[in-house]
Write a protein that holds these residues in place. Structure first.
Motif, PDB file in Angstrom:
ATOM      1  N   MET A 126      16.631  12.826  30.043  1.00 17.66           N
ATOM      2  CA  MET A 126      18.050  13.010  29.687  1.00 17.66           C
ATOM      3  C   MET A 126      18.934  13.029  30.938  1.00 17.66           C
ATOM      4  O   MET A 126      20.011  12.426  30.953  1.00 17.66           O
ATOM      5  CB  MET A 126      18.214  14.316  28.900  1.00 17.66           C
ATOM      6  N   ASP A 127      18.480  13.725  31.990  1.00 14.97           N
ATOM      7  CA  ASP A 127      19.301  13.812  33.196  1.00 14.97           C
ATOM      8  C   ASP A 127      19.476  12.453  33.865  1.00 14.97           C
ATOM      9  O   ASP A 127      20.564  12.095  34.310  1.00 14.97           O
ATOM     10  CB  ASP A 127      18.716  14.827  34.176  1.00 14.97           C
ATOM     11  N   ILE A 128      18.386  11.666  33.920  1.00 15.76           N
ATOM     12  CA  ILE A 128      18.461  10.337  34.519  1.00 15.76           C
ATOM     13  C   ILE A 128      19.349   9.415  33.683  1.00 15.76           C
ATOM     14  O   ILE A 128      20.132   8.624  34.232  1.00 15.76           O
ATOM     15  CB  ILE A 128      17.048   9.732  34.675  1.00 15.76           C
ATOM     16  N   LYS A 129      19.261   9.527  32.369  1.00 18.67           N
ATOM     17  CA  LYS A 129      20.097   8.706  31.487  1.00 18.67           C
ATOM     18  C   LYS A 129      21.583   9.003  31.716  1.00 18.67           C
ATOM     19  O   LYS A 129      22.416   8.095  31.732  1.00 18.67           O
ATOM     20  CB  LYS A 129      19.736   8.955  30.018  1.00 18.67           C
ATOM     21  N   TYR A 130      21.886  10.280  31.905  1.00 24.00           N
ATOM     22  CA  TYR A 130      23.283  10.673  32.157  1.00 24.00           C
ATOM     23  C   TYR A 130      23.768  10.083  33.483  1.00 24.00           C
ATOM     24  O   TYR A 130      24.895   9.570  33.572  1.00 24.00           O
ATOM     25  CB  TYR A 130      23.398  12.192  32.174  1.00 24.00           C
ATOM     26  N   LEU A 131      22.923  10.146  34.501  1.00 22.99           N
ATOM     27  CA  LEU A 131      23.309   9.602  35.801  1.00 22.99           C
ATOM     28  C   LEU A 131      23.468   8.081  35.747  1.00 22.99           C
ATOM     29  O   LEU A 131      24.350   7.523  36.404  1.00 22.99           O
ATOM     30  CB  LEU A 131      22.269   9.974  36.853  1.00 22.99           C
ATOM     31  N   ILE A 132      22.639   7.417  34.962  1.00 17.84           N
ATOM     32  CA  ILE A 132      22.768   5.959  34.790  1.00 17.84           C
ATOM     33  C   ILE A 132      24.084   5.638  34.077  1.00 17.84           C
ATOM     34  O   ILE A 132      24.774   4.669  34.428  1.00 17.84           O
ATOM     35  CB  ILE A 132      21.569   5.397  34.010  1.00 17.84           C
ATOM     36  N   PHE A 133      24.431   6.466  33.086  1.00 21.43           N
ATOM     37  CA  PHE A 133      25.705   6.295  32.374  1.00 21.43           C
ATOM     38  C   PHE A 133      26.877   6.384  33.354  1.00 21.43           C
ATOM     39  O   PHE A 133      27.780   5.523  33.360  1.00 21.43           O
ATOM     40  CB  PHE A 133      25.822   7.366  31.286  1.00 21.43           C
ATOM     41  N   LEU A 134      26.864   7.410  34.212  1.00 23.28           N
ATOM     42  CA  LEU A 134      27.931   7.567  35.202  1.00 23.28           C
ATOM     43  C   LEU A 134      27.888   6.444  36.239  1.00 23.28           C
ATOM     44  O   LEU A 134      28.929   5.980  36.713  1.00 23.28           O
ATOM     45  CB  LEU A 134      27.807   8.920  35.908  1.00 23.28           C
TER      46      LEU A 134
END
Length: 320
Positions: free
Chosen positions: A1-9
């Motif tokens: 989840m954390d990596i997905k959020y960073l990819i989104f940003l």
């Protein structure tokens, strides 16, 4: 989840106008950088010495506590954990230690959060500094150098530090004896923790190219930076109170501006002096300790010393 959020940003960052990305970098470099000490210093020198003292103690305790936690958990930065994360080059340059918790966020929350706390009755001031904390926290995620967990825990850590600082300041009161006891307790803790940090076994992992992902010497140096910071600030604070004891009462706007200018000038000169002296030390972590110790000691001791000297000259001139 954390990596997905960073990819989104990251996708937003890659498609955002350059001026916006530069603005976010500016926020992390200034609000999460030099202003962390300059704003508390100006409060301490020019506005309210007691409130400034609270902020400086909160900032120094929070800074060293955070890097201790970093070096205990030893969690790698997001781009070291996933090749999908591509932070900006400027952000990587300013990311010196392990990832968890975020130092920029924690320092901002311990400094600006403490300002918001001591000025909590002034809604606009309180809201402004809370906003600064949130902006710095967001900037660390946006630039790809920290996960959401890193910044959330850093903020929670700072809340605990601010609460702890309020207890410490109440216990010390105006007692010189209590202040000295507190100082030597901190020095003792720093000595013990330094030995632990230097002797600790850090994880050594390799990437696909066979290079060490993160060298332990960097972790020790990162800790030494913050250890120097707290010793420098508290040493200046103890010596200033004993030998100088300046006041922020009955200052005109002109006096405040002069003090702010002197404080900033001494800080910049102290930074140059710290570079000169620390360059003589060959061990990297000791160099970092000495450099930050001098950097933070100089403005907080020599600034007030200059204030007092100027005040004495001014009074002598008025008498004659």
């Amino acid at each position: 989840m954390d990596i997905k959020y960073l990819i989104f940003l990251q996708n937003i960052r890659l498609n955002a106008p350059e001026w916006f990305n530069e603005l976010i970098q500016f926020i992390t470099d200034t609000a999460g950088g030099v202003l962390l000490i300059l704003i508390p210093m100006i409060i301490f020198f020019c506005i309210d010495k007691k409130k400034g003292e609270f902020v400086l103690i909160s900032f120094s305790i929070g800074s060293v506590l955070n890097v201790i936690i970093k070096n205990i958990f030893c969690i790698y930065r997001p781009w070291m954990r996933s090749e999908l994360i591509k932070p900006t080059k400027k952000a990587i340059k300013g990311a010196g230690g392990y990832s968890f918790p975020s130092s920029h966020t924690q320092s901002s929350a311990s400094s600006y959060g403490a300002i918001a706390y001591v000025y909590r009755k002034k809604k606009a001031v309180c809201a402004t500094f809370i906003l600064l904390v949130l902006l710095v926290a967001f900037s660390r995620n946006y630039l790809g150098v920290h996960t959401p967990q890193d910044v959330i825990v850093a903020i929670l850590e700072a809340i605990v530090v601010i609460y702890l600082t309020s207890i410490i300041q109440k216990k010390m009161g105006d007692s010189v004896k209590n202040r000295i006891i507190f100082y030597f307790i901190v020095v003792g803790i720093i000595a013990v923790v330094t030995a632990f940090m230097v002797l600790k076994n850090y994880p050594i992992d390799y990437n696909e190219a066979g290079k060490i992902i993160y060298k332990p010497v960097r972790a020790i140096k990162s800790y030494a930076n913050k250890a120097g910071l707290i010793i420098g600030i508290l040493s200046a604070w103890i010596l200033e109170e004993k030998y100088i004891a300046f006041s922020t009462e009955n200052l005109s706007m002109k006096d405040k501006l002069i003090r702010a200018l002197i404080g900033i000038t001494v800080y910049l000169l102290g930074d140059i002096f710290a570079d000169m002296i620390s360059s003589l030390v060959s061990v990297r972590w000791i160099e970092a300790f000495v450099k930050n110790g001098i950097r933070y000691f100089c403005p907080l001791f020599f600034g007030p010393l200059i204030f007092i000297r100027i005040g004495a000259i001014k009074r002598n001139t008025e008498r004659s």
